[in-house]
Design an enzyme around this catalytic site. Sequence first.
Site, PDB file in Angstrom:
ATOM      1  N   ASN A  91       8.285 -17.088  10.526  1.00  0.00           N
ATOM      2  CA  ASN A  91       7.107 -16.898   9.680  1.00  0.00           C
ATOM      3  C   ASN A  91       6.087 -17.993   9.963  1.00  0.00           C
ATOM      4  OD1 ASN A  91       9.007 -18.611   8.373  1.00  0.00           O
ATOM      5  ND2 ASN A  91       8.146 -18.214   6.364  1.00  0.00           N
ATOM      6  N   CYS A 121       7.368  -5.163   6.521  1.00  0.00           N
ATOM      7  CA  CYS A 121       8.160  -5.380   7.739  1.00  0.00           C
ATOM      8  C   CYS A 121       9.160  -4.249   7.974  1.00  0.00           C
ATOM      9  CB  CYS A 121       8.843  -6.742   7.701  1.00  0.00           C
ATOM     10  SG  CYS A 121       7.671  -8.075   8.057  1.00  0.00           S
ATOM     11  N   ASN A 149      -0.417 -19.663   6.395  1.00  0.00           N
ATOM     12  CA  ASN A 149      -1.792 -20.085   6.628  1.00  0.00           C
ATOM     13  C   ASN A 149      -2.377 -20.603   5.320  1.00  0.00           C
ATOM     14  OD1 ASN A 149      -4.884 -19.552   6.950  1.00  0.00           O
ATOM     15  ND2 ASN A 149      -4.045 -19.255   9.004  1.00  0.00           N
ATOM     16  N   ALA A 150      -3.294 -21.567   5.423  1.00  0.00           N
ATOM     17  CA  ALA A 150      -3.946 -22.114   4.230  1.00  0.00           C
ATOM     18  C   ALA A 150      -4.670 -21.009   3.457  1.00  0.00           C
ATOM     19  CB  ALA A 150      -4.919 -23.221   4.627  1.00  0.00           C
ATOM     20  N   TYR A 166      -3.757 -17.992   2.252  1.00  0.00           N
ATOM     21  CA  TYR A 166      -2.403 -17.435   2.081  1.00  0.00           C
ATOM     22  C   TYR A 166      -2.145 -16.029   2.630  1.00  0.00           C
ATOM     23  CZ  TYR A 166      -1.401 -21.377  -1.140  1.00  0.00           C
ATOM     24  OH  TYR A 166      -1.204 -22.607  -1.689  1.00  0.00           O
ATOM     25  N   GLU A 202       9.651 -11.276  11.136  1.00  0.00           N
ATOM     26  CA  GLU A 202       9.897  -9.993  11.798  1.00  0.00           C
ATOM     27  C   GLU A 202       8.672  -9.559  12.599  1.00  0.00           C
ATOM     28  OE1 GLU A 202      10.388 -10.842   8.672  1.00  0.00           O
ATOM     29  OE2 GLU A 202      12.037  -9.766   7.748  1.00  0.00           O
ATOM     30  N   CYS A 228       5.050 -12.687   8.730  1.00  0.00           N
ATOM     31  CA  CYS A 228       6.508 -12.758   8.583  1.00  0.00           C
ATOM     32  C   CYS A 228       7.199 -12.953   9.940  1.00  0.00           C
ATOM     33  CB  CYS A 228       7.035 -11.474   7.964  1.00  0.00           C
ATOM     34  SG  CYS A 228       6.673 -11.270   6.217  1.00  0.00           S
ATOM     35  N   CYS A 239      10.636  -7.582   3.972  1.00  0.00           N
ATOM     36  CA  CYS A 239       9.691  -7.085   2.959  1.00  0.00           C
ATOM     37  C   CYS A 239       9.315  -5.637   3.300  1.00  0.00           C
ATOM     38  CB  CYS A 239       8.444  -7.974   2.901  1.00  0.00           C
ATOM     39  SG  CYS A 239       7.318  -7.774   4.306  1.00  0.00           S
TER      40      CYS A 239
HETATM   41  N1  THU Z   1       9.196 -13.875   4.869  1.00  0.00           N
HETATM   42  C1  THU Z   1       9.542 -13.488   6.138  1.00  0.00           C
HETATM   43  O1  THU Z   1       9.084 -14.066   7.130  1.00  0.00           O
HETATM   44  N2  THU Z   1      10.401 -12.453   6.281  1.00  0.00           N
HETATM   45  C2  THU Z   1      11.048 -11.839   5.254  1.00  0.00           C
HETATM   46  O2  THU Z   1      11.857 -10.957   5.487  1.00  0.00           O
HETATM   47  C3  THU Z   1      10.772 -12.241   3.871  1.00  0.00           C
HETATM   48  C4  THU Z   1       9.661 -13.213   3.688  1.00  0.00           C
HETATM   49  C5  THU Z   1       8.300 -15.030   4.728  1.00  0.00           C
HETATM   50  C6  THU Z   1       6.889 -14.741   4.297  1.00  0.00           C
HETATM   51  C7  THU Z   1       6.480 -16.077   3.692  1.00  0.00           C
HETATM   52  O3  THU Z   1       6.040 -16.938   4.734  1.00  0.00           O
HETATM   53  C8  THU Z   1       7.775 -16.626   3.134  1.00  0.00           C
HETATM   54  O4  THU Z   1       8.827 -15.914   3.766  1.00  0.00           O
HETATM   55  C9  THU Z   1       7.888 -16.512   1.640  1.00  0.00           C
HETATM   56  O5  THU Z   1       7.683 -15.203   1.221  1.00  0.00           O
END
Ligand code: THU
Length: 136
Positions: free
Chosen positions: A43, A90, A46-47, A49, A56, A54, A87
Site C-alpha cells: 500500500n 480490490c 498519500n497526504a 488521503y 493488491e 492498496c 477491500c
Molecule cells: N489496505 C490494503 O492495502 N489492502 C487491503 O486489503 C486492505 C487495506 C490498505 C489501504 C490503507 O493504506 C491501509 O491499508 C488502511 O486501510
Amino acid sequence: MTVIDDLFAAALAAQNCAHAPYSRFRVGAAIRSSSGTIYSGCNVENAAYPVGSCAEAGAISAMVAGGDTAIGEILIVGDGDHLVTPCGACRQRIREFATPATPIHIAGPEGLRQSFTLEALLPHSFGPDNLTKVKP
Ligand code: THU
C-alpha cells in the site's frame, strides 16, 4: 516449503516497503501469474488521503506491466488479529484478471491464516464476460 511459501515471502518483503505513514497499517500482496512469475505490491498512502492505493492494486499493476494478465493465486499479508481480506474495490480489481475459483490467501506475520476463492469473496460478480455477451 509449502506451495505458497514463496508468495508469502514476496508479500512480506513488499509489506516491509509499504508507505503507510497515516494509517500505520502496512499491507503486502503477491500474485503468482499464470506464467508462474511472482509480482508484488504494497500500500502506498498519500497526504491527500483518497489518493492512496492498496497493496493488491500495486501487485496487479506490476503484473500487467510485466506482461501477464491472469492471476493464478494471490496472497495478502497484514498485521493485527483480523483477517486482512481485500477491500471491495480490490476484490473487483482481482476479478478482472481471475476466475471464480482463483485462490485468495490471507496471511498474518506468522503465516497463512485462511484461503478463500474469489467467488466466496465476490459472489455474482460483474466481469469482462458481461461486456462481451451483450447483443448488438
Ligand atoms: N489496505 C490494503 O492495502 N489492502 C487491503 O486489503 C486492505 C487495506 C490498505 C489501504 C490503507 O493504506 C491501509 O491499508 C488502511 O486501510
